[in-house]
Write an enzyme that holds these catalytic residues in place. Structure first.
Site, PDB file in Angstrom:
ATOM      1  N   GLY A 121     -22.001   7.741 -22.712  1.00  0.00           N
ATOM      2  CA  GLY A 121     -21.805   6.624 -24.194  1.00  0.00           C
ATOM      3  C   GLY A 121     -23.184   6.779 -24.373  1.00  0.00           C
ATOM      4  O   GLY A 121     -23.600   5.663 -25.081  1.00  0.00           O
TER       5      GLY A 121
ATOM      6  N   ALA B 279     -16.385   7.736 -28.659  1.00  0.00           N
ATOM      7  CA  ALA B 279     -16.917   7.601 -27.139  1.00  0.00           C
ATOM      8  C   ALA B 279     -16.996   9.056 -26.283  1.00  0.00           C
ATOM      9  O   ALA B 279     -16.242   9.916 -26.001  1.00  0.00           O
ATOM     10  CB  ALA B 279     -15.998   7.097 -26.145  1.00  0.00           C
ATOM     11  N   CYS B 280     -18.049   9.445 -25.496  1.00  0.00           N
ATOM     12  CA  CYS B 280     -18.512  10.663 -24.797  1.00  0.00           C
ATOM     13  C   CYS B 280     -18.557   9.710 -23.025  1.00  0.00           C
ATOM     14  O   CYS B 280     -18.760   8.296 -23.010  1.00  0.00           O
ATOM     15  CB  CYS B 280     -19.518  11.504 -24.722  1.00  0.00           C
ATOM     16  N   ALA B 281     -18.436  10.620 -22.655  1.00  0.00           N
ATOM     17  CA  ALA B 281     -19.030  10.357 -21.099  1.00  0.00           C
ATOM     18  C   ALA B 281     -19.422   9.071 -20.849  1.00  0.00           C
ATOM     19  O   ALA B 281     -19.652   8.154 -20.317  1.00  0.00           O
ATOM     20  CB  ALA B 281     -18.728  11.555 -19.984  1.00  0.00           C
TER      21      ALA B 281
ATOM     22  N   THR C 119     -21.841   9.880 -28.266  1.00  0.00           N
ATOM     23  CA  THR C 119     -20.483   8.557 -28.969  1.00  0.00           C
ATOM     24  C   THR C 119     -21.324   8.825 -30.807  1.00  0.00           C
ATOM     25  O   THR C 119     -20.484   8.438 -31.638  1.00  0.00           O
ATOM     26  CB  THR C 119     -20.905   7.530 -27.612  1.00  0.00           C
TER      27      THR C 119
END
Length: 671
Positions: free
Chosen positions: A180, A176-178, A184
């Protein structure tokens, strides 16, 4: 898949003139605006720049994938820049420090778009960029048309999320990244490649802009030998993995060395995910919590992460306050040509016109700065106990900032400053977490725990902690410091200057600082000793820390501060000239054993140098507009320069030494 649907020939630029990251982003954003993809250039650009602060968007093999999600984007898409000459390795922050960016994909994502074909194609692009052959094909295209045509890929991409091996272990990963989107899916693809090489059965859940994708079944979770969290955001559905060994890293780590991470998750986990209370989703604890035994190392790691979480939320408050104060004070002094000491006078409350506006802007900046400690303590508690720690942490920060004295009309109260905020934040977090794990209620009464019982008990505990421990301790410390400095009033100007400077720089606005200020102002009022060491020790630490973040790369050839502290350094530098020493507090909270002693040493050296050279300042005006009132200003400025230089260089060299030591032990640090 045909990625041509997500771009246009006009969005593909072969450039021999763009030589900086700013030029590339500005140029591609302009192409988006011309193509009708973006209607609000500024808001989209801001979203891209904010994303750049979170983690590196430069990857490896010469490419970068910056991206932003904004309401100013009306149509999802991506633009491509191919440079005639790669950028220097340090020009674009990358997961590999030697990455020389020459192929840039800039993604534009509408703020509210999720689950659409466009968004899915962007996710596929992120995954495809993990294919070296695809990237090399794009890098060898001879013109924009050829590059555009290569985006039409006929081969089918595997949609099998599970990689199996009959003799291997079973691993679950969550990425998960900021935003998305990019990291990710790229992290997921990197882990799948590594697992395939190692013969490990892997299931990757992506927690992106489309929500949870490819989630493992309860049976798959039950059979898993470990869980790997590669995340930059809060993990959703953490309770599913109770009892499983785990490791947690940021989302970019799998792109560096996926095989090492998989090995750690299966053979050297951080700990076991804690068993939670059933149906208590509102108070879900974080994956840092470990069930078996007590470890000073694990406890220290948890404290460090809690403090860093608090700092990350505190810095925007400090930056916003610094901007407001800087605009107000500089406008008042240099545009309106009014005495700076008058800016906060009550008569301007109803003065009218521009003067009243700037007066209130200054008050607003000061008010915002006062909320630095409540925000810090609140999110320290949040990092430990999740949502149930927020309220008690915030109210503890209120005590630390002394806002309770303002509301109660007490003019002699002593705020506990950053030390108090640290104590209150940690206490609130551990008290709330203890209550959450030890109080057991029936299913029908579960809602009472996070809404009534935990806030009530934890807030009362913070109140009693302040009344009976924190306030008396810091009050007594204040009295002790005051008596000590007074006893030195006839002890010689070097000794007295050193004591006043050391106490002033120790806690930057806290009780020790205020004790030194009270005594120093009293001595100056009685014409016993000037305020020279006091006013210099106020400005030397924040300016020194600010300078340190600006010149580190030039001194040792690399950054020695993470991105968030480099942002804080710019604010600290500005606030230092405004005589607001709190700008250096994020550095003290992150590394107190380095920062506090160096602040004291630099303040003493600079103050004593100025005093011995004959600088004299009787008025309590440490900011830049008070410098012309100093007798022998050159001596004052020499002392300032000495103190600032000591703090800046010592911080750089010590932090550089620690980084090299960690890297020698195999730890990767990429600031």
């Amino acid at each position: 898949m045909n990625l041509q649907h997500m771009t246009d020939r006009s969005l593909i630029v072969f450039s021999d003139s763009w030589t900086t990251k700013k030029e590339i982003l500005d140029g591609l954003i302009n192409q988006f605006v011309k193509g009708g993809y973006v209607t609000d250039r500024d808001s989209y650009k801001q979203s891209v720049l904010e994303r750049e602060k979170i983690s590196a968007t430069g990857l490896e093999n010469g490419f970068a994938i910056p991206h932003g999600k904004s309401a100013g984007v009306v149509k999802a898409g991506f633009a491509i820049a191919r440079l005639a000459k790669p950028l220097p390795a340090d020009a674009w922050a990358s997961i590999r420090s030697d990455n020389q960016v020459e192929l840039i994909f800039l993604l534009a994502i509408p703020d509210k778009q999720a689950g659409t074909t466009h968004l899915k194609l962007l996710q596929q692009l992120s995954t495809k960029l993990m294919n070296e052959d695809f990237v090399n094909q794009l890098k060898t295209a001879r013109n924009p048309d050829e590059l555009f045509n290569s985006l039409n890929l006929d081969e089918a991409d595997s949609k099998d999320n599970r990689l199996t091996c009959s003799h291997g272990k079973n691993l679950i990963a969550v990425t998960a990244c900021a935003t998305g989107i990019a990291h990710t899916y790229m992290a997921a693809e990197a882990l799948k490649k590594s697992a395939k090489k190692m013969g490990v059965s892997l299931i990757v859940e992506k927690q992106g802009a489309n929500g949870l994708e490819d989630s493992p079944t309860p049976e798959q979770i039950k059979n898993a030998d470990g869980v790997l969290f590669a995340v930059d955001t809060k993990i959703k559905g953490l309770n599913r993995f109770n009892g499983k060994p785990y490791i947690e890293v940021n989302v970019a780590e799998p792109l560096k060395n996926g095989e090492a991470l998989i090995d750690r998750a299966l053979n050297h986990p951080q700990g076991i995910l804690r068993k939670q209370i059933e149906n208590d989703s509102d108070t879900l604890l974080t994956s840092k919590e470990i069930t078996k035994g007590f470890s000073w190392k694990r406890w220290g790691t948890e404290l460090g992460k809690a403090v860093m979480t608090g700092i990350s939320y505190m810095i925007p408050v400090m930056v916003a306050a610094g901007i407001m104060l800087g605009i107000a004070k500089l406008t008042w002094l240099y545009i309106m040509h009014l005495p700076i000491a008058d800016i906060d006078l009550p008569k301007y409350n109803s003065f009218g016109g521009f003067a009243q506006l700037i007066h209130y802007l200054d008050l607003f900046g000061g008010m915002t700065l006062n909320f630095m400690y409540p925000i810090f303590a609140m999110f320290v508690a949040y990092a430990i106990a999740d949502r149930v720690g927020l309220i008690s942490g915030f109210l503890g920060g209120i005590f630390a900032a002394g806002l309770n004295y303002t509301l109660w009309g007490i003019t002699t109260g002593l705020p506990s400053g950053f030390l108090g905020a640290l104590v209150f934040g940690l206490a609130a977090g551990y008290i709330a977490r203890f209550l959450n794990t030890k109080i057991h209620l029936s299913k029908n009464l579960q809602a009472m725990k996070p809404m009534l019982i935990i806030p009530g008990i934890s807030v009362l505990a913070i109140f009693l902690l302040n009344i009976y421990i924190v306030s008396p301790v810091f009050g007594g410390l204040n009295l002790l410091i005051s008596d000590w400095i007074k006893s030195m009033a006839n002890g010689g100007k070097i000794g007295l200057s050193s004591i006043i400077a050391a106490a002033t720089a120790f806690d930057l606005g806290g009780p020790v600082n205020k004790a030194a200020g009270a005594v120093a102002i009293g001595l100056a009022a009685d014409k016993i000793f000037p305020l020279t060491p006091r006013v210099l020790a106020i400005v030397i630490p924040p300016i020194g820390m600010g300078i340190s973040t600006l010149i580190d790369k030039w001194v040792v050839g690399r950054h020695v501060y993470p991105a968030d502290l480099r942002v804080a350094g710019n604010t600290s530098f500005l606030l230092g000239f405004l005589a607001i020493s709190e700008g250096a507090i994020p550095f003290m909270l992150r590394n107190p054993l380095i920062t506090v002693p160096l602040n004291i040493i630099g303040a003493i050296a600079g103050s004593v140098t100025a005093v011995m050279l004959g600088a004299v300042q009787w008025l309590p005006l440490p900011a830049i507009w008070g410098w012309p009132l100093v007798s022998n200003l050159p001596a004052y400025l020499i002392g300032l320069f000495v103190g600032v230089l000591i703090i800046a260089l010592c911080n750089i060299f010590i932090r550089y030494h620690l980084i090299k030591k960690k890297e020698a032990q195999g730890e990767k640090i990429d600031y």
